[in-house]
Design a protein around this motif. Sequence first.
Motif, PDB file in Angstrom:
ATOM      1  N   LEU A  24       0.979  -1.132   0.001  1.00 16.20           N
ATOM      2  CA  LEU A  24      -0.161  -0.064  -0.121  1.00 16.20           C
ATOM      3  C   LEU A  24       0.932   1.129  -0.008  1.00 16.20           C
ATOM      4  O   LEU A  24       1.680   1.373   0.908  1.00 16.20           O
ATOM      5  N   VAL A  25       0.421   1.884  -1.062  1.00 15.03           N
ATOM      6  CA  VAL A  25       1.339   3.562  -1.042  1.00 15.03           C
ATOM      7  C   VAL A  25       0.344   4.377  -0.497  1.00 15.03           C
ATOM      8  O   VAL A  25      -0.677   4.649  -1.104  1.00 15.03           O
ATOM      9  N   LEU A  26       0.433   5.461   0.374  1.00 15.32           N
ATOM     10  CA  LEU A  26      -0.286   6.366   0.785  1.00 15.32           C
ATOM     11  C   LEU A  26       0.252   7.751   0.648  1.00 15.32           C
ATOM     12  O   LEU A  26       1.181   7.923   0.927  1.00 15.32           O
ATOM     13  N   THR A  68      -2.173  -5.750   7.234  1.00 18.71           N
ATOM     14  CA  THR A  68      -0.996  -6.066   7.866  1.00 18.71           C
ATOM     15  C   THR A  68       0.322  -6.159   6.914  1.00 18.71           C
ATOM     16  O   THR A  68       1.181  -6.988   7.147  1.00 18.71           O
ATOM     17  N   LYS A  69      -0.033  -5.735   5.572  1.00 18.86           N
ATOM     18  CA  LYS A  69       1.056  -5.700   4.405  1.00 18.86           C
ATOM     19  C   LYS A  69       1.750  -4.451   4.501  1.00 18.86           C
ATOM     20  O   LYS A  69       1.308  -3.489   5.039  1.00 18.86           O
ATOM     21  N   PRO A  70       3.013  -4.438   3.836  1.00 18.34           N
ATOM     22  CA  PRO A  70       3.829  -3.272   3.693  1.00 18.34           C
ATOM     23  C   PRO A  70       3.189  -1.871   3.191  1.00 18.34           C
ATOM     24  O   PRO A  70       2.145  -2.121   2.550  1.00 18.34           O
ATOM     25  N   ILE A  71       3.515  -0.826   3.842  1.00 18.59           N
ATOM     26  CA  ILE A  71       2.894   0.256   3.673  1.00 18.59           C
ATOM     27  C   ILE A  71       4.113   1.426   3.375  1.00 18.59           C
ATOM     28  O   ILE A  71       5.146   1.372   4.192  1.00 18.59           O
ATOM     29  N   VAL A  72       4.034   2.121   2.278  1.00 13.09           N
ATOM     30  CA  VAL A  72       4.948   3.381   2.198  1.00 13.09           C
ATOM     31  C   VAL A  72       4.073   4.783   2.142  1.00 13.09           C
ATOM     32  O   VAL A  72       3.077   4.727   1.418  1.00 13.09           O
ATOM     33  N   LEU A  73       4.405   5.700   2.807  1.00 12.18           N
ATOM     34  CA  LEU A  73       3.701   6.982   3.254  1.00 12.18           C
ATOM     35  C   LEU A  73       4.521   8.089   2.341  1.00 12.18           C
ATOM     36  O   LEU A  73       5.810   8.143   2.499  1.00 12.18           O
ATOM     37  N   LEU A  74       3.960   8.917   1.608  1.00 12.45           N
ATOM     38  CA  LEU A  74       4.284   9.940   0.769  1.00 12.45           C
ATOM     39  C   LEU A  74       3.626  11.327   1.330  1.00 12.45           C
ATOM     40  O   LEU A  74       2.882  11.544   1.705  1.00 12.45           O
ATOM     41  N   LYS A  97       7.953   2.936   5.758  1.00 15.81           N
ATOM     42  CA  LYS A  97       8.764   4.040   5.351  1.00 15.81           C
ATOM     43  C   LYS A  97       8.010   5.145   4.966  1.00 15.81           C
ATOM     44  O   LYS A  97       6.805   5.249   4.388  1.00 15.81           O
ATOM     45  N   ILE A  98       8.667   6.413   5.142  1.00 17.39           N
ATOM     46  CA  ILE A  98       8.278   7.604   4.910  1.00 17.39           C
ATOM     47  C   ILE A  98       9.083   8.299   3.553  1.00 17.39           C
ATOM     48  O   ILE A  98      10.124   8.086   3.763  1.00 17.39           O
ATOM     49  N   VAL A  99       8.437   8.480   2.562  1.00 23.06           N
ATOM     50  CA  VAL A  99       9.186   8.989   1.528  1.00 23.06           C
ATOM     51  C   VAL A  99       8.671  10.419   0.985  1.00 23.06           C
ATOM     52  O   VAL A  99       7.572  10.939   1.057  1.00 23.06           O
ATOM     53  N   LEU A 162       6.706   9.305  -5.903  1.00 23.47           N
ATOM     54  CA  LEU A 162       6.005   8.273  -6.239  1.00 23.47           C
ATOM     55  C   LEU A 162       6.498   7.070  -6.652  1.00 23.47           C
ATOM     56  O   LEU A 162       6.574   5.914  -6.263  1.00 23.47           O
ATOM     57  N   GLU A 163       7.633   7.262  -7.704  1.00 24.32           N
ATOM     58  CA  GLU A 163       8.401   6.226  -8.158  1.00 24.32           C
ATOM     59  C   GLU A 163       9.485   5.478  -7.110  1.00 24.32           C
ATOM     60  O   GLU A 163       9.433   4.162  -7.037  1.00 24.32           O
ATOM     61  N   VAL A 164       9.755   6.337  -6.504  1.00 26.97           N
ATOM     62  CA  VAL A 164      10.644   5.916  -5.327  1.00 26.97           C
ATOM     63  C   VAL A 164       9.742   5.008  -4.248  1.00 26.97           C
ATOM     64  O   VAL A 164      10.188   3.975  -3.816  1.00 26.97           O
ATOM     65  N   ALA A 165       8.683   5.786  -4.026  1.00 23.12           N
ATOM     66  CA  ALA A 165       7.901   5.088  -2.835  1.00 23.12           C
ATOM     67  C   ALA A 165       7.541   3.470  -3.292  1.00 23.12           C
ATOM     68  O   ALA A 165       7.432   2.488  -2.766  1.00 23.12           O
ATOM     69  N   ILE A 166       7.058   3.449  -4.850  1.00 20.91           N
ATOM     70  CA  ILE A 166       6.896   2.148  -5.399  1.00 20.91           C
ATOM     71  C   ILE A 166       8.123   1.156  -5.309  1.00 20.91           C
ATOM     72  O   ILE A 166       7.798  -0.062  -4.945  1.00 20.91           O
ATOM     73  N   GLN A 167       9.238   1.583  -5.690  1.00 23.41           N
ATOM     74  CA  GLN A 167      10.225   0.919  -5.711  1.00 23.41           C
ATOM     75  C   GLN A 167      10.579   0.402  -4.251  1.00 23.41           C
ATOM     76  O   GLN A 167      10.944  -0.841  -4.059  1.00 23.41           O
TER      77      GLN A 167
END
Length: 223
Positions: A24-26, A68-74, A97-99, A162-167
Amino acid sequence: MDQPSLARFVREIFDPAMQEKEGLVLDIRGNGGGNTHDALMDILARKVYGYTQPRDGYRQTQPEHHWTKPIVLLINEESYSDAEIFPAGFHALGLGKIVGVPTPGYVIGTYSGVLVDGTRIRLPSWGWYTNDGKNMENLGIPPDIFVENAPEEVVKGKDSQLEVAIQTILKQLPLKSATESADTQKEGVGVPASANNNANGGSAGVPPPALRGGKRGSKTSGN
């Protein structure tokens, strides 16, 4: 980060199609704030502690709704107020992680009132602090991974953050087979459309471009 946006987020994240995603990317860039940080962290921090099993039915986890799966926050320099309190809590709880770039530190509780002549006033009334006692006003929340979106890239429609968040999130997903590519994995990353809604004003964030792929790679609308 208002109540309608929260309701939409809840519909999206617990939608069966979103539950099939592996990450999940927020995106709360360009978010003017509100007061939904507590509800968001309650949803994202839930842990499965058991399950129930009907005699002739499917096993159901407890709690039933969870992520409960991985999350990255923008985040970025236009994530204001509650959109700063939320990443501070997100970091404190170790949710992922926060990007992006640091938030501006516009965090203060205010009282709004009207004088006898009709003039509206707004007064600072209470502060917000981290667990270690840091005043969040003028503090700014730093990202774990610093990434700027250069103006010349933005006008071309490129979103490096966003690209770095996805990677970043793809690195947390094990390949299902030796032949599965990163592009195929990208289809399993969800970006809720409600994540960077900005109903409370402020500058609108750069809308995340649709991810490549079919049904599993598209943004959810929550409708």
